[in-house]
Design a protein around this motif. Structure first.
Motif, mmCIF file in Angstrom:
data_model
loop_
_atom_site.group_PDB
_atom_site.id
_atom_site.type_symbol
_atom_site.label_atom_id
_atom_site.label_comp_id
_atom_site.label_asym_id
_atom_site.label_seq_id
_atom_site.Cartn_x
_atom_site.Cartn_y
_atom_site.Cartn_z
ATOM 1 N N THR A 140 0.876 -1.093 -0.112
ATOM 2 C CA THR A 140 0.071 0.034 -0.112
ATOM 3 C C THR A 140 0.972 1.202 -0.194
ATOM 4 N N VAL A 141 0.725 2.210 -0.947
ATOM 5 C CA VAL A 141 1.470 3.418 -1.059
ATOM 6 C C VAL A 141 0.519 4.601 -0.705
ATOM 7 N N HIS A 142 1.112 5.324 -0.144
ATOM 8 C CA HIS A 142 0.537 6.920 0.330
ATOM 9 C C HIS A 142 1.500 7.999 -0.228
ATOM 10 N N GLY A 143 0.881 8.826 -0.757
ATOM 11 C CA GLY A 143 1.492 10.021 -1.300
ATOM 12 C C GLY A 143 0.821 10.924 -2.317
ATOM 13 N N THR A 144 1.544 11.661 -2.850
ATOM 14 C CA THR A 144 0.932 12.792 -3.758
ATOM 15 C C THR A 144 1.634 12.527 -5.105
ATOM 16 N N GLY A 145 1.124 12.645 -6.221
ATOM 17 C CA GLY A 145 1.585 12.746 -7.567
ATOM 18 C C GLY A 145 2.403 11.570 -8.016
ATOM 19 N N PHE A 146 2.410 10.475 -7.528
ATOM 20 C CA PHE A 146 2.987 9.367 -8.089
ATOM 21 C C PHE A 146 2.032 8.571 -9.175
ATOM 22 N N ALA A 147 3.036 8.126 -10.144
ATOM 23 C CA ALA A 147 2.391 7.455 -11.143
ATOM 24 C C ALA A 147 2.450 5.873 -10.969
ATOM 25 N N ASP A 148 1.109 5.295 -11.227
ATOM 26 C CA ASP A 148 1.121 3.738 -11.272
ATOM 27 C C ASP A 148 2.222 3.127 -11.966
ATOM 28 N N GLU A 149 2.495 3.666 -13.321
ATOM 29 C CA GLU A 149 3.587 3.060 -14.058
ATOM 30 C C GLU A 149 4.957 3.090 -13.326
ATOM 31 N N ARG A 150 5.188 3.981 -12.558
ATOM 32 C CA ARG A 150 6.556 4.143 -11.768
ATOM 33 C C ARG A 150 6.523 3.259 -10.578
ATOM 34 N N LEU A 151 5.332 3.115 -9.898
ATOM 35 C CA LEU A 151 5.192 2.139 -8.787
ATOM 36 C C LEU A 151 5.247 0.585 -9.517
ATOM 37 N N ARG A 152 4.622 0.342 -10.253
ATOM 38 C CA ARG A 152 4.711 -1.191 -10.748
ATOM 39 C C ARG A 152 6.202 -1.325 -11.209
ATOM 40 N N ALA A 153 6.829 -0.479 -12.079
ATOM 41 C CA ALA A 153 8.158 -0.615 -12.349
ATOM 42 C C ALA A 153 9.117 -0.612 -11.259
ATOM 43 N N ALA A 154 8.830 -0.286 -10.136
ATOM 44 C CA ALA A 154 9.485 -0.310 -8.882
ATOM 45 C C ALA A 154 9.715 -1.671 -8.368
ATOM 46 N N VAL A 155 8.278 -2.145 -8.476
ATOM 47 C CA VAL A 155 8.345 -3.476 -7.634
ATOM 48 C C VAL A 155 8.881 -4.609 -8.802
ATOM 49 N N VAL A 156 8.725 -4.273 -9.890
ATOM 50 C CA VAL A 156 9.484 -5.355 -11.024
ATOM 51 C C VAL A 156 10.988 -5.170 -10.718
ATOM 52 N N GLU A 157 11.351 -4.137 -10.568
ATOM 53 C CA GLU A 157 12.927 -3.646 -10.304
ATOM 54 C C GLU A 157 13.402 -4.575 -9.233
ATOM 55 N N ALA A 158 12.500 -4.636 -7.976
ATOM 56 C CA ALA A 158 12.888 -5.259 -6.835
ATOM 57 C C ALA A 158 12.712 -6.992 -7.169
ATOM 58 N N GLY A 159 12.092 -7.304 -8.214
ATOM 59 C CA GLY A 159 12.278 -8.711 -8.774
ATOM 60 C C GLY A 159 10.776 -9.377 -8.574
ATOM 61 N N TYR A 160 9.694 -8.631 -8.453
ATOM 62 C CA TYR A 160 8.548 -9.400 -8.097
ATOM 63 C C TYR A 160 7.685 -8.879 -9.027
ATOM 64 N N GLY A 161 6.388 -9.381 -9.111
ATOM 65 C CA GLY A 161 5.188 -9.160 -10.131
ATOM 66 C C GLY A 161 4.390 -8.393 -9.383
ATOM 67 N N VAL A 162 3.686 -7.674 -9.910
ATOM 68 C CA VAL A 162 2.545 -6.775 -9.527
ATOM 69 C C VAL A 162 1.293 -6.535 -10.201
ATOM 70 N N ASP A 163 0.169 -6.793 -9.889
ATOM 71 C CA ASP A 163 -1.124 -6.793 -10.434
ATOM 72 C C ASP A 163 -1.608 -5.256 -10.440
ATOM 73 N N ASP A 164 -2.665 -4.849 -11.107
ATOM 74 C CA ASP A 164 -3.232 -3.561 -11.058
ATOM 75 C C ASP A 164 -3.709 -3.170 -9.785
ATOM 76 N N PRO A 165 -3.925 -1.793 -9.455
ATOM 77 C CA PRO A 165 -4.122 -1.450 -8.219
ATOM 78 C C PRO A 165 -5.444 -1.945 -7.643
ATOM 79 N N VAL A 166 -5.660 -1.929 -6.559
ATOM 80 C CA VAL A 166 -7.107 -2.374 -6.135
ATOM 81 C C VAL A 166 -7.388 -1.520 -4.956
ATOM 82 N N ALA A 167 -8.773 -1.333 -4.814
ATOM 83 C CA ALA A 167 -9.451 -0.535 -3.901
ATOM 84 C C ALA A 167 -8.734 -0.554 -2.440
#
Length: 71
Positions: A43-70
């Protein structure tokens, strides 16, 4: 402050959680990163962050990531 939650695949230990927390924390606009190892979620809290950048960060760490959920 915006809040989004993502399901992470391949995360199985505290080292995994720490790697994800470190990578996602570096995304511009992210203020707080909460990793739920048992729930396989980040779960990510903040302002102005992009989904693409968050997903890329998780992939960079070596893991898969699904679309955001509520969150």
């Amino acid at each position: 402050m915006a809040r989004k939650q993502y399901t992470v695949t391949g995360m199985s230990c505290e080292h995994c959680a720490a790697s994800i927390r470190e990578e996602v924390s570096e995304v511009p606009g992210v203020r707080v990163v909460e990793v739920d190892l048992a729930g396989k979620a980040v779960t990510v809290h903040g302002t102005g962050f992009a989904d693409e950048r968050l997903r890329a960060a998780v992939v960079e760490a070596g893991y898969g990531v699904d679309d955001p959920v509520a969150a």
